[in-house]
Scaffold this motif. Structure first.
Motif, short mmCIF file in Angstrom:
data_model
loop_
_atom_site.label_atom_id
_atom_site.label_comp_id
_atom_site.label_asym_id
_atom_site.label_seq_id
_atom_site.Cartn_x
_atom_site.Cartn_y
_atom_site.Cartn_z
N PHE A 136 -0.24 -0.15 -5.39
CA PHE A 136 0.50 -1.37 -5.66
C PHE A 136 1.62 -1.47 -4.64
N VAL A 137 2.10 -2.69 -4.44
CA VAL A 137 3.18 -2.95 -3.49
C VAL A 137 4.48 -3.02 -4.27
N PRO A 138 5.44 -2.13 -3.97
CA PRO A 138 6.72 -2.18 -4.67
C PRO A 138 7.44 -3.51 -4.40
N ALA A 139 8.23 -3.95 -5.35
CA ALA A 139 8.92 -5.24 -5.25
C ALA A 139 9.74 -5.37 -3.97
N ASP A 140 10.42 -4.29 -3.57
CA ASP A 140 11.28 -4.38 -2.38
C ASP A 140 10.49 -4.41 -1.07
N LYS A 141 9.19 -4.22 -1.13
CA LYS A 141 8.34 -4.27 0.07
C LYS A 141 7.39 -5.48 0.06
N LYS A 142 7.40 -6.23 -1.03
CA LYS A 142 6.43 -7.31 -1.21
C LYS A 142 6.55 -8.41 -0.15
N GLN A 143 7.75 -8.79 0.21
CA GLN A 143 7.92 -9.87 1.19
C GLN A 143 7.28 -9.50 2.53
N GLN A 144 7.53 -8.28 3.03
CA GLN A 144 6.95 -7.89 4.31
C GLN A 144 5.44 -7.68 4.18
N PHE A 145 4.99 -7.12 3.06
CA PHE A 145 3.56 -6.97 2.87
C PHE A 145 2.87 -8.32 2.87
N ASP A 146 3.45 -9.30 2.20
CA ASP A 146 2.86 -10.65 2.17
C ASP A 146 2.81 -11.26 3.56
N THR A 147 3.82 -10.99 4.38
CA THR A 147 3.82 -11.47 5.77
C THR A 147 2.66 -10.85 6.53
N VAL A 148 2.49 -9.53 6.40
CA VAL A 148 1.39 -8.83 7.07
C VAL A 148 0.05 -9.37 6.58
N LYS A 149 -0.07 -9.57 5.29
CA LYS A 149 -1.32 -10.06 4.69
C LYS A 149 -1.68 -11.44 5.25
N LYS A 150 -0.69 -12.33 5.37
CA LYS A 150 -0.94 -13.68 5.91
C LYS A 150 -1.38 -13.61 7.37
N LEU A 151 -0.73 -12.75 8.15
CA LEU A 151 -1.11 -12.60 9.55
C LEU A 151 -2.52 -12.04 9.69
N LEU A 152 -2.85 -11.06 8.84
CA LEU A 152 -4.19 -10.49 8.88
C LEU A 152 -5.25 -11.52 8.48
N MET A 161 -0.04 -12.17 17.96
CA MET A 161 0.90 -11.95 16.88
C MET A 161 1.14 -10.45 16.72
N ALA A 162 2.32 -10.09 16.38
CA ALA A 162 2.65 -8.69 16.10
C ALA A 162 3.55 -8.66 14.87
N THR A 163 3.45 -7.58 14.12
CA THR A 163 4.30 -7.42 12.94
C THR A 163 4.51 -5.94 12.68
N TRP A 164 5.24 -5.60 11.65
CA TRP A 164 5.56 -4.22 11.32
C TRP A 164 5.41 -4.02 9.82
N SER A 165 5.40 -2.77 9.44
CA SER A 165 5.42 -2.39 8.04
C SER A 165 6.00 -1.00 7.94
N THR A 166 6.14 -0.51 6.73
CA THR A 166 6.65 0.84 6.52
C THR A 166 5.66 1.61 5.68
N TRP A 167 5.75 2.92 5.74
CA TRP A 167 4.82 3.78 5.01
C TRP A 167 4.87 3.50 3.52
N LEU A 168 6.04 3.29 2.98
CA LEU A 168 6.16 3.11 1.53
C LEU A 168 5.88 1.69 1.09
N PRO A 205 -12.73 -6.96 13.03
CA PRO A 205 -12.87 -6.02 14.14
C PRO A 205 -11.52 -5.35 14.44
N MET A 206 -11.55 -4.04 14.66
CA MET A 206 -10.31 -3.30 14.91
C MET A 206 -10.39 -2.52 16.20
N VAL A 226 -5.39 -14.66 9.17
CA VAL A 226 -5.72 -15.59 10.26
C VAL A 226 -6.12 -14.88 11.55
N ALA A 227 -5.94 -13.57 11.60
CA ALA A 227 -6.27 -12.82 12.82
C ALA A 227 -7.79 -12.74 12.99
#
Length: 160
Positions: A35-51, A1-8, A84-85, A53-54
């Motif tokens: 805190f996660v800003p509202a406009d970034k919450k959807q992508q953060f939640d995606t990353v969180k879900k992937l993490l 699995m791969a995903t992305w995020s942004t600094w903010l 593990p990282m 199960v990883a």
């Protein structure tokens, strides 16, 4: 699995929130949170879900301390820092370089000090910026200037 995020994806706040008092100084703050800003919450939640199960995490952000800070802050906020990282450390996005990087993944702990450095700089910038903004605003208000000023820390100053 791969995903992305942004600094903010995360914004720093004081642990106890914001009290709104412009005149109360706290030059030292020992507890910070994000805190996660509202406009970034959807992508953060995606990353969180992937993490969640990883079984392992490969950090592939920019090969520097800020890249390390971006990845590890998000991983920490997602409560996955126990996983593990490994670290993809490349300086080019050329196909051959990326392929070589994946064959030579480094242990994640090797780069932990870069994260600690970046976190210290980030908190220091926040403390200086917040306190200097308050101090200059209050000093100028005493002299009749009634607008709030924002002070920022310049990472790479240029002199003419």
């Amino acid at each position: 699995m791969a995903t992305w995020s942004t600094w903010l994806s995360l914004i720093i706040i004081k642990k106890n929130g914001r009290n709104g008092s412009w005149t109360s100084f706290r030059f030292y703050q020992s507890n910070f949170s994000f805190f996660v800003p509202a406009d970034k919450k959807q992508q953060f939640d995606t990353v969180k879900k992937l993490l969640a199960v990883a079984t392992q995490v490969i950090i592939a952000t920019d090969a520097d301390r800020e890249g390390e800070n971006i990845a590890r802050s998000i991983i920490e906020k997602a409560r996955a820092s126990h996983k593990p990282m490994q670290r993809l450390w490349i300086n080019s996005l050329e196909k051959q370089e990326v392929q070589r990087g994946f064959t030579q993944l480094q242990e994640g702990d090797k780069y932990l000090s870069l994260y600690e450095e970046a976190k210290a700089r980030q908190f220091g910038d926040w403390l200086v910026g917040m306190n200097a903004s308050r101090a200059y605003s209050l000093l100028l208000q005493e002299r009749g200037y009634h607008k709030r000023l924002v002070s920022v820390v310049c990472k790479h100053p240029r002199f003419a």
